[in-house]
Design an enzyme around this catalytic site. Structure first.
Site, PDB file in Angstrom:
ATOM      1  N   SER A   1      -3.493  -5.960  10.657  1.00 33.23           N
ATOM      2  CA  SER A   1      -3.881  -5.413  11.962  1.00 33.23           C
ATOM      3  C   SER A   1      -4.661  -6.464  12.742  1.00 33.23           C
ATOM      4  O   SER A   1      -4.782  -6.394  13.960  1.00 33.23           O
ATOM      5  CB  SER A   1      -4.656  -4.106  11.848  1.00 33.23           C
TER       6      SER A   1
ATOM      7  N   GLU B   1      -3.991  -1.602  17.726  1.00 30.12           N
ATOM      8  CA  GLU B   1      -3.290  -0.577  16.948  1.00 30.12           C
ATOM      9  C   GLU B   1      -2.485   0.376  17.833  1.00 30.12           C
ATOM     10  O   GLU B   1      -1.480   0.936  17.409  1.00 30.12           O
ATOM     11  CB  GLU B   1      -4.289   0.216  16.098  1.00 30.12           C
TER      12      GLU B   1
ATOM     13  N   HIS C   1      -4.081   5.366   7.401  1.00 37.10           N
ATOM     14  CA  HIS C   1      -5.050   4.365   7.835  1.00 37.10           C
ATOM     15  C   HIS C   1      -4.495   3.436   8.910  1.00 37.10           C
ATOM     16  O   HIS C   1      -5.126   2.477   9.299  1.00 37.10           O
ATOM     17  CB  HIS C   1      -5.539   3.549   6.647  1.00 37.10           C
TER      18      HIS C   1
ATOM     19  N   ARG D   1       0.798  -1.226   0.000  1.00 34.82           N
ATOM     20  CA  ARG D   1       0.000   0.000   0.000  1.00 34.82           C
ATOM     21  C   ARG D   1       0.829   1.274   0.000  1.00 34.82           C
ATOM     22  O   ARG D   1       0.382   2.289  -0.523  1.00 34.82           O
ATOM     23  CB  ARG D   1      -0.999  -0.011   1.145  1.00 34.82           C
TER      24      ARG D   1
ATOM     25  N   ARG E   1       2.771  -1.619   7.571  1.00 32.07           N
ATOM     26  CA  ARG E   1       1.851  -2.725   7.849  1.00 32.07           C
ATOM     27  C   ARG E   1       1.245  -3.235   6.549  1.00 32.07           C
ATOM     28  O   ARG E   1       0.723  -2.472   5.760  1.00 32.07           O
ATOM     29  CB  ARG E   1       0.718  -2.292   8.779  1.00 32.07           C
TER      30      ARG E   1
HETATM   31  C1  FAD Z   1      -9.689   3.218   6.269  1.00 35.40           C
HETATM   32  C2  FAD Z   1      -9.108   2.052   7.032  1.00 35.40           C
HETATM   33  C3  FAD Z   1      -9.050   0.813   6.423  1.00 35.40           C
HETATM   34  C4  FAD Z   1      -8.508  -0.270   7.102  1.00 35.40           C
HETATM   35  N1  FAD Z   1      -8.473  -1.482   6.476  1.00 35.40           N
HETATM   36  C5  FAD Z   1      -7.956  -2.548   7.109  1.00 35.40           C
HETATM   37  C6  FAD Z   1      -7.910  -3.828   6.467  1.00 35.40           C
HETATM   38  O1  FAD Z   1      -8.360  -3.992   5.331  1.00 35.40           O
HETATM   39  N2  FAD Z   1      -7.349  -4.859   7.130  1.00 35.40           N
HETATM   40  C7  FAD Z   1      -6.857  -4.721   8.392  1.00 35.40           C
HETATM   41  O2  FAD Z   1      -6.364  -5.705   8.954  1.00 35.40           O
HETATM   42  N3  FAD Z   1      -6.895  -3.518   9.030  1.00 35.40           N
HETATM   43  C8  FAD Z   1      -7.433  -2.436   8.430  1.00 35.40           C
HETATM   44  N4  FAD Z   1      -7.452  -1.215   9.059  1.00 35.40           N
HETATM   45  C9  FAD Z   1      -6.889  -1.085  10.399  1.00 35.40           C
HETATM   46  C10 FAD Z   1      -7.803  -1.671  11.457  1.00 35.40           C
HETATM   47  O3  FAD Z   1      -9.128  -1.299  11.202  1.00 35.40           O
HETATM   48  C11 FAD Z   1      -7.377  -1.141  12.844  1.00 35.40           C
HETATM   49  O4  FAD Z   1      -5.997  -1.302  13.020  1.00 35.40           O
HETATM   50  C12 FAD Z   1      -8.081  -1.914  13.956  1.00 35.40           C
HETATM   51  O5  FAD Z   1      -9.477  -1.779  13.817  1.00 35.40           O
HETATM   52  C13 FAD Z   1      -7.643  -1.376  15.314  1.00 35.40           C
HETATM   53  O6  FAD Z   1      -8.364  -2.048  16.323  1.00 35.40           O
HETATM   54  P1  FAD Z   1      -8.127  -1.718  17.831  1.00 35.40           P
HETATM   55  O7  FAD Z   1      -9.154  -2.495  18.577  1.00 35.40           O
HETATM   56  O8  FAD Z   1      -6.701  -1.908  18.185  1.00 35.40           O
HETATM   57  O9  FAD Z   1      -8.366  -0.146  17.957  1.00 35.40           O
HETATM   58  P2  FAD Z   1      -9.702   0.681  17.724  1.00 35.40           P
HETATM   59  O10 FAD Z   1     -10.627  -0.033  16.804  1.00 35.40           O
HETATM   60  O11 FAD Z   1      -9.259   2.061  17.382  1.00 35.40           O
HETATM   61  O12 FAD Z   1     -10.366   0.652  19.155  1.00 35.40           O
HETATM   62  C14 FAD Z   1      -9.946   1.483  20.204  1.00 35.40           C
HETATM   63  C15 FAD Z   1     -11.169   1.776  21.044  1.00 35.40           C
HETATM   64  O13 FAD Z   1     -10.773   2.454  22.228  1.00 35.40           O
HETATM   65  C16 FAD Z   1     -11.693   3.492  22.487  1.00 35.40           C
HETATM   66  N5  FAD Z   1     -11.004   4.500  23.316  1.00 35.40           N
HETATM   67  C17 FAD Z   1     -10.075   5.397  22.948  1.00 35.40           C
HETATM   68  N6  FAD Z   1      -9.683   6.123  23.996  1.00 35.40           N
HETATM   69  C18 FAD Z   1     -10.362   5.665  25.064  1.00 35.40           C
HETATM   70  C19 FAD Z   1     -10.374   6.004  26.440  1.00 35.40           C
HETATM   71  N7  FAD Z   1      -9.603   6.959  26.928  1.00 35.40           N
HETATM   72  N8  FAD Z   1     -11.201   5.317  27.249  1.00 35.40           N
HETATM   73  C20 FAD Z   1     -11.984   4.322  26.760  1.00 35.40           C
HETATM   74  N9  FAD Z   1     -12.003   3.959  25.468  1.00 35.40           N
HETATM   75  C21 FAD Z   1     -11.208   4.622  24.636  1.00 35.40           C
HETATM   76  C22 FAD Z   1     -12.087   4.007  21.120  1.00 35.40           C
HETATM   77  O14 FAD Z   1     -13.311   4.676  21.155  1.00 35.40           O
HETATM   78  C23 FAD Z   1     -12.175   2.693  20.329  1.00 35.40           C
HETATM   79  O15 FAD Z   1     -13.431   2.107  20.392  1.00 35.40           O
HETATM   80  C24 FAD Z   1      -8.003  -0.109   8.415  1.00 35.40           C
HETATM   81  C25 FAD Z   1      -8.077   1.136   9.021  1.00 35.40           C
HETATM   82  C26 FAD Z   1      -8.619   2.210   8.340  1.00 35.40           C
HETATM   83  C27 FAD Z   1      -8.700   3.548   9.018  1.00 35.40           C
END
Ligand code: FAD
Length: 318
Positions: free
Chosen positions: A136, A120, A89, A23, A131
């Protein structure tokens, strides 16, 4: 992927892998087309054309893409190409952890007792500077599961939880109270929009020392405005999204400063970090992780070596 002339431009940039090149390569190719005036109608986007798949396959395999394009742009990708442009992203990097999600205080070995991170926000160091697609899931699911198991074990075994100092919440309370009583004349949302625009323009796909240097100063100014001149529309103490957004903005500015300074230091190109003024990867100097701390308003850097196991680094060619 098509430019304004209808050319499948990835032929020029990655003739073997075409649109399936990594990418960072595809993002740079799209941005180059846009910068050189071959965006659609000379604007800042190109087209992704899915029509060759046929309507049935699109609805069977890519219903979410169809829905997104329709909802946001009123484009029916069964009959029209979708306008696209590169965006940030993923955060490569994050809170340093070991493979069980234990946060490492010094970024290297020393764990912070009882503190875990996964997903993330964390950096187990599986992605390097780039990545790859779908990975992810690795960070969130695999290391999330490992961190969960490690936390359960920790809770079962750890007996002596220290007493929290009485003033442990003081700093956070001060921060929240400060925001609620702030009496400036700028809304955090406007400062955030400005920061996002500047970061995208000067610390996005293509970077160079001049832009990054300017951006460093501009971020300092935004930080000053954030600290001295904001005002919340909503000052209530319950369910206050204005307050959350303001808190997040302060943290985002801190991170933006670290990203910019890290990018300025790293005089090479690696993965998604592309320096126009240093377009080559420099393993001799830069095959290492950057660790950053912000203390008393100052950013400090340290480095740690990359552990190479089965695969030796080699030049990327597509
Ligand atoms: C446009 C786009 C396309 C993508 N496409 C892909 C793909 O095709 N394949 C892939 O593998 N990955 C993809 N990703 C990446 C993937 O979506 C993310 O890396 C993954 O969803 C991250 O998950 P997470 O649970 O670590 O974090 P998040 O989903 O960001 O969850 C973190 C959570 O913590 C909460 N939070 C934050 N601060 C606080 C706080 N102080 N107190 C309580 N809660 C809090 C937030 O509200 C959120 O709900 C993409 C990302 C984007 C933006």
């Amino acid at each position: 992927l098509l430019n304004d002339k209808g050319e499948r431009f990835m032929e020029k940039y990655a003739p073997d892998k075409m649109e399936l090149a990594p990418r960072d390569v595809v993002a740079r190719s799209i941005q180059t087309e846009i910068n050189e005036g071959r965006g659609i109608g000379g604007k800042d986007y190109v087209h992704i054309d899915l029509r060759h798949l046929g309507a049935d396959k699109i609805m069977e395999k890519l219903p979410q893409i169809h829905e997104l394009a329709w909802k946001f742009l009123h484009v029916d990708c069964r009959t029209e190409p979708i306008p696209i442009q590169p965006t940030a992203h993923y955060s490569m990097g994050g809170i340093p952890t070991d493979k069980d999600g234990r946060v490492l205080f010094d970024g290297k070995k020393e764990p912070v007792v009882g503190f875990y991170a996964a997903g993330e926000c964390a950096c187990v160091s599986v992605h390097g500077a780039n990545r790859l697609g779908t990975n992810s899931l690795l960070e969130a699911s695999l290391f999330g599961r490992r961190a969960g198991k490690a936390m359960r074990k920790f809770l079962a075994e750890y007996e002596e939880f220290p007493e929290l100092p009485a003033d442990s919440a003081e700093e956070a309370i001060k921060e929240v109270e400060g925001l609620l009583s702030a009496n400036g004349n700028e809304r955090p949302v406007d400062i955030r929009a400005e920061m996002q625009e500047k970061m995208m323009a000067k610390c996005g796909i293509f970077r160079n020392a001049k832009d990054l240097g300017e951006l460093k100063t501009e971020l300092k100014e935004l930080e000053e405005r954030y600290k001295k001149n904001i005002k919340l529309d909503d000052r209530s103490r319950k369910f206050n999204f204005d307050l959350i957004e303001a808190l997040e903005l302060g943290h985002m500015i801190d991170f933006a400063e670290i990203i910019v300074e890290g990018a300025l230091n790293r005089e090479e190109s690696r993965g998604a970090h592309y320096r126009v003024d240093f377009p080559k990867r420099d393993d001799k100097k830069w095959l290492r992780h950057t660790l950053a701390w912000k203390r008393d308003g100052k950013i400090e850097f340290d480095f740690k070596p990359v552990v190479i196991t089965r695969f030796q680094p080699k030049e990327r060619k597509y």
